[in-house]
Design an enzyme around this catalytic site. Structure first.
Site, PDB file in Angstrom:
ATOM      1  N   THR A  50       0.816  -1.212   0.000  1.00 23.82           N
ATOM      2  CA  THR A  50       0.000   0.000   0.000  1.00 23.82           C
ATOM      3  C   THR A  50       0.847   1.259   0.000  1.00 23.82           C
ATOM      4  O   THR A  50       0.460   2.278  -0.577  1.00 23.82           O
ATOM      5  CB  THR A  50      -0.930  -0.026   1.237  1.00 23.82           C
ATOM      6  OG1 THR A  50      -1.778  -1.165   1.114  1.00 23.82           O
ATOM      7  CG2 THR A  50      -1.779   1.214   1.341  1.00 23.82           C
ATOM      8  N   SER A  97       1.598  -7.624  -0.538  1.00 19.05           N
ATOM      9  CA  SER A  97       2.418  -8.545   0.263  1.00 19.05           C
ATOM     10  C   SER A  97       1.881  -9.969   0.392  1.00 19.05           C
ATOM     11  O   SER A  97       2.660 -10.874   0.706  1.00 19.05           O
ATOM     12  CB  SER A  97       2.744  -7.951   1.626  1.00 19.05           C
ATOM     13  OG  SER A  97       1.619  -7.875   2.440  1.00 19.05           O
ATOM     14  N   THR A 130       1.536  -4.256   4.281  1.00 23.48           N
ATOM     15  CA  THR A 130       1.387  -4.520   5.719  1.00 23.48           C
ATOM     16  C   THR A 130       0.834  -5.912   6.019  1.00 23.48           C
ATOM     17  O   THR A 130       1.003  -6.425   7.118  1.00 23.48           O
ATOM     18  CB  THR A 130       0.454  -3.482   6.357  1.00 23.48           C
ATOM     19  OG1 THR A 130      -0.796  -3.514   5.667  1.00 23.48           O
ATOM     20  CG2 THR A 130       1.055  -2.096   6.294  1.00 23.48           C
ATOM     21  N   ASP A 131       0.145  -6.525   5.039  1.00 28.26           N
ATOM     22  CA  ASP A 131      -0.538  -7.789   5.322  1.00 28.26           C
ATOM     23  C   ASP A 131       0.402  -8.888   5.822  1.00 28.26           C
ATOM     24  O   ASP A 131       0.064  -9.635   6.731  1.00 28.26           O
ATOM     25  CB  ASP A 131      -1.287  -8.285   4.073  1.00 28.26           C
ATOM     26  CG  ASP A 131      -2.461  -7.390   3.718  1.00 28.26           C
ATOM     27  OD1 ASP A 131      -2.749  -6.451   4.481  1.00 28.26           O
ATOM     28  OD2 ASP A 131      -3.096  -7.632   2.676  1.00 28.26           O
TER      29      ASP A 131
HETATM   30  N1  ASP Z   1      -3.271  -3.854   2.355  1.00 27.97           N
HETATM   31  C1  ASP Z   1      -1.923  -4.184   2.217  1.00 27.97           C
HETATM   32  C2  ASP Z   1      -0.984  -3.112   2.697  1.00 27.97           C
HETATM   33  O1  ASP Z   1      -1.342  -2.455   3.624  1.00 27.97           O
HETATM   34  C3  ASP Z   1      -1.554  -4.685   0.916  1.00 27.97           C
HETATM   35  C4  ASP Z   1      -0.304  -5.457   1.060  1.00 27.97           C
HETATM   36  O2  ASP Z   1      -0.060  -6.053   2.095  1.00 27.97           O
HETATM   37  O3  ASP Z   1       0.486  -5.424   0.114  1.00 27.97           O
HETATM   38  O4  ASP Z   1       0.102  -2.888   2.223  1.00 27.97           O
END
Ligand code: ASP
Length: 359
Positions: A50, A97, A130-131
């Site tokens: 993100t 991720s 973040t995932d």
């Molecule tokens: N929603 C996720 C983020 O916060 C997407 C990911 O993990 O790439 O980055």
């Protein structure tokens, strides 16, 4: 007219000419170069997420493409970083991720070790979705062979959002990566002005910005007004103290996670064995509990040579040691990372358990 040094100095002082030194380099340039030489070299390794995401509307914080902006765009968006570090960027991947693979982990770990060994970097920042950020951070915590700072950072709002959190998170991470106090702390995770340890931090909320928490052990510290304040230390071994060396590895062993729930079945275990998993992490209920059906299936898998580690699905706490392998306080996704690395070193269950007890 031939201008002497004295005349030039006078003109400089009264401000008549731009500050050109006799060697042809402006005073501004040379003091900038000196200042740059004093700054830490920080490499930003980008993987997507993100923090590199863009949406059509600046109010859109959920429907966007994670991993669409390149690392240089992220760097250009925060020119203030130039004042605190000599920053360079590399694109390792550009994905959401959930699509980070074992190959990406190995590539990242090897590249960081190379940057530190060669002296090219004093600190590294990894930008990440973040995932699964905590998985990559914990992997690096176990394989980076240096005390130099590694900071893993993400954002909850895409780069195009109103009040995007990425730029400040990135700035803070570069600050941490170049900071004396970050050395020897293990891999750090920094979002939302917090400093977390890769060993302890976990994502706790699907969408809000303060999603990364360290439930039991707390944060290591915080960044306040451009200064990192550390209050806690990680007591578990990390980075240069671990047994793991990925320099010769091209792949990692297959380790699956099987969730425990009421009325669960044995066929997930059978499928893991049939598909050549070398390890299984059980996300058990409560204190790593398993139903009789899954306990039976797990012991059959163990007889086939698959190492089964019990962890808990509850999100915090330590799984007490009874019979068989347990993950200590690692959640299932981090227990999987440790089991993959453990299996690159040993097949001995006692040694594997000792890793869980130490790391
Ligand atoms: N929603 C996720 C983020 O916060 C997407 C990911 O993990 O790439 O980055």
């Amino acid at each position: 007219m031939k201008w002497t040094k004295k005349v030039l100095t006078f003109l400089l002082v009264v401000g008549f000419v731009t500050p050109v030194s006799l060697s042809g380099v402006t005073a501004e340039e040379s003091s900038e170069t000196e200042a740059k030489e004093d700054l830490p070299d920080v490499s930003i390794l980008a993987t997507g997420g993100t923090i590199a995401g863009s949406a059509e509307e600046n109010t859109d914080t959920t429907g966007y493409d994670a991993g669409s902006l390149a690392v240089q765009t992220l760097i250009d968006a925060v020119p203030e970083m130039e004042e605190i570090a000599d920053v360079s960027g590399e694109q390792i991947a550009n994905v959401g991720s959930p699509n980070v693979t074992n190959d990406t982990l190995l590539k990242l770990g090897k590249r960081i070790n190379e940057l530190f060994d060669s002296g090219e970097a004093d600190g590294v920042v990894v930008t990440h979705g973040t995932d699964t950020l905590e998985e990559t951070a914990y992997f690096l915590n176990l394989v980076v062979d240096s005390d130099k700072p590694v900071i893993v950072v993400g954002a909850m709002r895409p780069a195009t959002a109103m009040s995007a959190d990425g730029p400040m998170n990135l700035y803070n991470s570069v600050l941490l990566a170049g900071h004396e106090k970050s050395k020897g702390q293990g891999v750090l995770v920094s979002l939302n002005d917090r400093i977390g340890a890769a060993r302890y931090i976990t994502k706790t909320n699907t969408t809000v910005m303060d999603t990364f928490k360290s439930q039991e052990q707390g944060y290591l510290g915080a960044i306040i007004g451009g200064t990192p304040y550390f209050y806690n230390e990680v007591t578990r071994k990390h980075t240069s103290e671990t047994a793991f060396d990925i320099s010769e590895l091209d792949s990692l062993p297959q380790v699956d996670i099987i969730y425990g729930y009421q009325n669960d079945t044995s066929y997930m275990y059978e499928a893991a064995v049939e598909n050549d998993a070398e390890g299984i992490v059980v996300a058990g209920s409560g204190n790593g509990s398993m139903s009789s059906v899954s306990a039976e299936a797990a012991s059959e898998a163990t007889e086939e040579g698959v190492h089964v580690v019990r962890s808990s699905r509850v999100g915090s706490g330590t799984v007490s040691q009874r019979d068989g392998l347990t993950s200590d306080s690692l959640n299932p996704q981090k227990a999987r990372i440790l089991l993959m690395l453990a299996l690159t070193e040993t097949d001995d269950a006692d040694v594997i358990q000792s890793y869980y007890n130490q790391y």
